[in-house]
Design a protein around this motif. Structure first.
Motif, short mmCIF file in Angstrom:
data_model
loop_
_atom_site.label_atom_id
_atom_site.label_comp_id
_atom_site.label_asym_id
_atom_site.label_seq_id
_atom_site.Cartn_x
_atom_site.Cartn_y
_atom_site.Cartn_z
N LYS A 120 -36.16 45.57 10.16
CA LYS A 120 -35.93 45.56 11.61
C LYS A 120 -34.45 45.36 11.92
CE LYS A 120 -40.49 43.60 12.69
NZ LYS A 120 -41.19 42.39 13.19
N ILE A 121 -33.79 44.48 11.15
CA ILE A 121 -32.36 44.23 11.38
C ILE A 121 -31.55 45.50 11.10
CG2 ILE A 121 -30.36 42.89 10.59
CD1 ILE A 121 -32.41 40.62 9.91
N GLU A 122 -31.88 46.19 10.01
CA GLU A 122 -31.20 47.45 9.70
C GLU A 122 -31.37 48.47 10.82
OE1 GLU A 122 -31.99 49.50 6.09
OE2 GLU A 122 -31.21 47.91 4.81
N ALA A 123 -32.60 48.58 11.34
CA ALA A 123 -32.85 49.54 12.42
C ALA A 123 -32.04 49.19 13.66
CB ALA A 123 -34.35 49.56 12.75
N ARG A 124 -31.93 47.89 13.96
CA ARG A 124 -31.14 47.47 15.13
C ARG A 124 -29.65 47.71 14.89
NH1 ARG A 124 -28.65 47.35 18.67
NH2 ARG A 124 -28.49 45.97 20.48
N MET A 125 -29.19 47.55 13.65
CA MET A 125 -27.81 47.87 13.32
C MET A 125 -27.53 49.35 13.56
SD MET A 125 -27.32 45.63 9.78
CE MET A 125 -25.63 46.17 9.48
N ALA A 126 -28.48 50.19 13.17
CA ALA A 126 -28.31 51.63 13.36
C ALA A 126 -28.17 51.97 14.85
CB ALA A 126 -29.50 52.38 12.76
N GLU A 127 -28.87 51.25 15.71
CA GLU A 127 -28.74 51.46 17.16
C GLU A 127 -27.34 51.11 17.63
OE1 GLU A 127 -31.77 49.40 19.33
OE2 GLU A 127 -33.39 50.16 18.05
N SER A 128 -26.79 50.01 17.11
CA SER A 128 -25.44 49.60 17.48
C SER A 128 -24.41 50.62 17.00
CB SER A 128 -25.13 48.22 16.89
OG SER A 128 -23.85 47.76 17.28
N VAL A 129 -24.63 51.16 15.80
CA VAL A 129 -23.73 52.19 15.27
C VAL A 129 -23.78 53.43 16.15
CG1 VAL A 129 -23.32 53.76 13.33
CG2 VAL A 129 -23.84 51.34 12.89
N ALA A 130 -24.99 53.83 16.54
CA ALA A 130 -25.15 55.02 17.38
C ALA A 130 -24.48 54.83 18.74
CB ALA A 130 -26.63 55.34 17.55
N ALA A 131 -24.47 53.59 19.25
CA ALA A 131 -23.86 53.31 20.55
C ALA A 131 -22.33 53.36 20.48
CB ALA A 131 -24.31 51.95 21.05
N PRO A 187 -12.21 50.48 14.37
CA PRO A 187 -12.00 50.80 15.79
C PRO A 187 -13.28 50.67 16.61
CG PRO A 187 -10.88 52.41 14.40
CD PRO A 187 -11.71 51.56 13.49
N SER A 188 -14.44 51.04 16.00
CA SER A 188 -15.71 50.94 16.72
C SER A 188 -16.85 50.92 15.73
CB SER A 188 -15.87 52.12 17.69
OG SER A 188 -16.05 53.33 16.96
N THR A 189 -18.05 50.55 16.21
CA THR A 189 -19.22 50.47 15.33
C THR A 189 -19.62 51.83 14.78
OG1 THR A 189 -20.72 50.67 17.22
CG2 THR A 189 -20.11 48.44 16.54
N GLY A 190 -19.24 52.90 15.47
CA GLY A 190 -19.61 54.24 15.03
C GLY A 190 -19.04 54.64 13.69
N PHE A 191 -18.02 53.93 13.22
CA PHE A 191 -17.42 54.22 11.91
C PHE A 191 -18.32 53.76 10.76
CE2 PHE A 191 -13.82 54.89 14.53
CZ PHE A 191 -12.89 55.62 13.80
N LEU A 192 -19.32 52.91 11.08
CA LEU A 192 -20.20 52.34 10.05
C LEU A 192 -21.35 53.31 9.78
CD1 LEU A 192 -20.81 49.85 8.28
CD2 LEU A 192 -22.03 48.87 10.23
N LYS A 193 -21.16 54.21 8.84
CA LYS A 193 -22.11 55.29 8.59
C LYS A 193 -23.06 55.04 7.42
CE LYS A 193 -20.30 58.08 11.74
NZ LYS A 193 -21.03 58.39 12.99
N ALA A 194 -22.67 54.17 6.48
CA ALA A 194 -23.46 53.99 5.26
C ALA A 194 -23.56 52.51 4.93
CB ALA A 194 -22.81 54.76 4.10
N PHE A 195 -24.70 51.89 5.24
CA PHE A 195 -24.88 50.46 4.99
C PHE A 195 -26.32 50.19 4.57
CE2 PHE A 195 -25.86 51.24 9.43
CZ PHE A 195 -27.04 50.53 9.63
N LYS A 196 -26.52 49.03 3.95
CA LYS A 196 -27.85 48.64 3.49
C LYS A 196 -27.90 47.13 3.35
CE LYS A 196 -31.97 49.32 1.61
NZ LYS A 196 -33.09 49.87 2.42
#
Length: 646
Positions: A120-131, A187-196
């Motif tokens: 669930k935390i990973e999925a929420r992180m992905a939302e922040s990255v997409a934003a 610069p922004s959360t969108g740079f975070l493309k590959a995490f686990k």
């Protein structure tokens, strides 16, 4: 003017200019998109940081660089903390640094986080990255920061602020999440493309077992999905190689709560591997001019006070009282070696003296950091102390480093070297520390070896060379070390009579080659995935029958092989051959020797390797020579044979 590192460009620095402003005038748009931070002199900065007039050189930092990965992973820790706070609002945040290959964040939460929570935390992180929320830096007064975190009921942040001796602090915001942090960030959360997110573990607040137990969520992040995939595959391979799992599977060692945590118990096969390693060490040290010595397990407390261990290392020691006299159980072997030196008068002609001891030591490690054989409370060091004249120091350091190189080559390890300098808690004069540090550095330069500097991580009595070996998965392990010490010979009044008839002070080198035998064995298990080289395998060969008719022949072969010095056992159970071969392969036995009617008729054995290759029929003597050849192979580079151990 500001020089842009890696280019021939120089840019005029205008008032209020940011890193981004300056770099945009020197780099192409394509190159600028790859930059996530900048370095001005020794300071790592956000792209939005304003530069002062003292900035003479500016280096663009891309995400794939070492600095870029640090920024990426620390930013990922913030995104993870935001996700946890969104999903679990009552969780309190503490600290979240980047670490080698990843990051973590510690949380105070009323229940353990589960694997489902991590998803669930990973999925929420992905939302922040997409934003694609920008990371915004805010500098506020310490009192204002206290007010902000008091409103948020973040008590751990308030405690950190209380300990800061600064009028102003920096906060970072992305989306609705605010954290106390020095930065820098992406610069922004969108740079975070590959995490686990990888695991959860317990951790005491500020490492103090008397403080609250927190939950530490570990994660990793990489510049590209391809790099992340490669790393995760490596993690899976590491799980297969886990020495704790293989130690049970191969029946090498165990731990028992009845015996106590951090106290390994070696079973016959594990003890045999230790014995082979220790026999090798004794032979090698005698061959290189060392003398074998042995000191007591406990020494009077006064001796530890004199050496400085009591003041600087007491929390890692065990003490006991005997007849109202306090004794310290030794965590190191150096004191006894100095007493041996001091037991008689020494001349300049006697030096250098090289004392070697496979010394059993005990250190009080906190239960939270114990980890299989890699972190234990009782272990054996291949410890040596060299006492030499100052004019011999350089040659002795070089000789030790060459010794380390020979051993690392034998086991197939690559390695990195660093010099660790004076820590805050230390003894001795600045002049002696400088002499010792320079001697270590010069020896490495004379050998043409590259090294890095690890500030403040030396022993309390002297600087050191640390050798960090790399295993088959590229992981780094600290094993060999060389410590240069001018201080303890002074404290123990060690001297030799010089050519001039006067008293002179020797220099002492503390050194280990493998380090802790237990730790090194744990590293070896994972390096070889339990499939030890033939010379080190506790069972080098297994002779097995196909039917009961070969039992007597198997026993005759067993005797011949043992007489030749080969470590061999037999499997004459009434089981299918395929089953017995498979068991031997799971036990990582190098040679499976099968005896059937055809082999009896030919007075030979069918030879199979643990990798599955079948070499066919061999005579007993051919089998012996084949195993000898495999035993000798790692030693050939040094112009030796394994059999010199016997």
């Amino acid at each position: 003017m500001v020089r842009i590192a890696g280019t021939s460009e120089e840019v005029e620095l205008s008032s209020g200019a940011t890193c981004r402003d300056v770099l945009s005038r020197a780099l192409s748009k394509k190159r600028l998109k790859e930059v996530v931070a900048c370095r001005c002199q020794d300071q790592l900065l956000d792209l939005g940081s304003r530069l002062d007039q003292d900035c003479q050189s500016l280096e663009p930092v891309v995400m794939t660089s070492e600095d870029g990965l640090k920024v990426l992973r620390h930013s990922a820790a913030h995104v993870m903390a935001e996700a946890v706070k969104t999903l679990f609002p009552t969780a309190k945040v503490t600290i979240g640094p980047d670490i080698e290959s990843g990051y973590y964040y510690d949380f105070d939460f009323e229940r353990p986080f589960t694997p489902e929570d991590l998803e669930k935390i990973e999925a929420r992180m992905a939302e922040s990255v997409a934003a694609d929320h920008p990371f915004e830096r805010m500098v506020v007064s310490r009192d204002e920061a206290k007010r902000i975190f008091l409103d948020m009921n973040e008590t751990y942040k308030l405690e950190i602020l209380e300990d800061l001796d600064e009028d102003s602090v920096s906060l970072y915001r992305h989306g609705d999440f605010v954290d106390l942090c020095r930065g820098p960030h992406l610069p922004s959360t969108g740079f975070l493309k590959a995490f686990k997110l990888t695991s959860v573990a317990g951790a005491y607040w500020r490492g103090d077992e008397n403080r609250p137990m927190l939950q530490r969520i570990y994660g990793t992040a990489f510049a590209t999905p391809k790099d992340l995939k490669k790393y995760l595959a490596q993690l899976e391979e590491a799980k297969k190689r886990d020495h704790r799992k293989l130690g049970v599977q191969l029946d090498l060692f165990s731990f028992s709560e009845e015996a106590g945590p951090g106290m390994p118990i070696f079973h016959p096969k594990g003890a045999l591997i230790r014995t082979i390693l220790e026999d090798f060490e004794r032979k090698e040290h005698l061959r290189r001019g060392y003398q074998i010595v042995q000191g007591p397990q406990i020494l009077r407390r006064e001796l530890w006070e004199k050496s400085g261990h009591y003041d600087n290392y007491r929390e890692n020691m065990y003490f006991t009282d005997i007849e109202e006299q306090s004794y310290g159980i030794k965590p190191m072997n150096c004191l006894s070696h100095m007493l041996i030196y001091r037991s008689r008068r020494r001349s300049y002609r006697d030096l250098p003296l090289r004392y070697f001891e496979l010394g059993r030591v005990h250190r009080h490690e906190k239960s939270g950091v114990l980890h299989g054989l890699l972190r234990v409370r009782e272990f054996t060091q291949d410890d040596a102390h060299i006492l030499c004249r100052p004019d011999q120091l350089q040659d002795e350091i070089i000789s030790i480093v060459k010794f380390v190189q020979d051993v690392m080559d034998l086991f197939g390890f690559d390695y990195e070297i660093e010099i660790s300098t004076r820590p805050e808690k230390s003894i001795g004069s600045d002049a002696d520390w400088d002499r010792a540090t320079n001697a270590l550095g010069q020896a490495l330069k004379d050998l043409g070896l590259d090294y890095s500097v690890n500030p403040g991580d030396g022993a309390f009595y002297g600087p050191k060379i640390d050798v960090k070996l790399k295993d088959a998965l590229g992981r780094k392990w600290q094993c060999a070390t060389v410590q240069c010490d001018f201080t303890l010979p002074e404290r123990f009044d060690l001297f030799y009579t010089g050519e001039d008839g006067q008293r002179h002070r020797p220099v002492m080198l503390h050194r280990v080659i493998l380090g802790a035998i237990e730790r090194f064995l744990g590293v070896l298990i994972e390096h070889y995935a339990g499939a030890f080289p033939v010379w080190l395998s506790p069972v080098q060969a297994r002779v097995m029958s196909i039917t009961d008719a070969q039992k007597e022949y198997v026993q005759k072969c067993l005797q011949k092989l043992r007489k030749a010095g080969i470590r061999v056992d037999a499997d004459i159970r009434n089981e299918k051959l395929g089953f017995k071969v498979r068991e031997a392969q799971l036990e990582k036995i190098p040679f499976v020797l099968v005896a059937g009617e055809k082999e009896i008729d030919s007075s030979g054995l069918n030879v199979r390797l643990r990798g599955g290759k079948n070499l066919g029929m061999k005579t007993i003597q051919e089998v012996i020579e084949l195993i000898y050849e495999e035993m000798d192979e790692p030693f050939k580079k040094g112009g030796m044979s394994y059999r010199y151990l016997y």
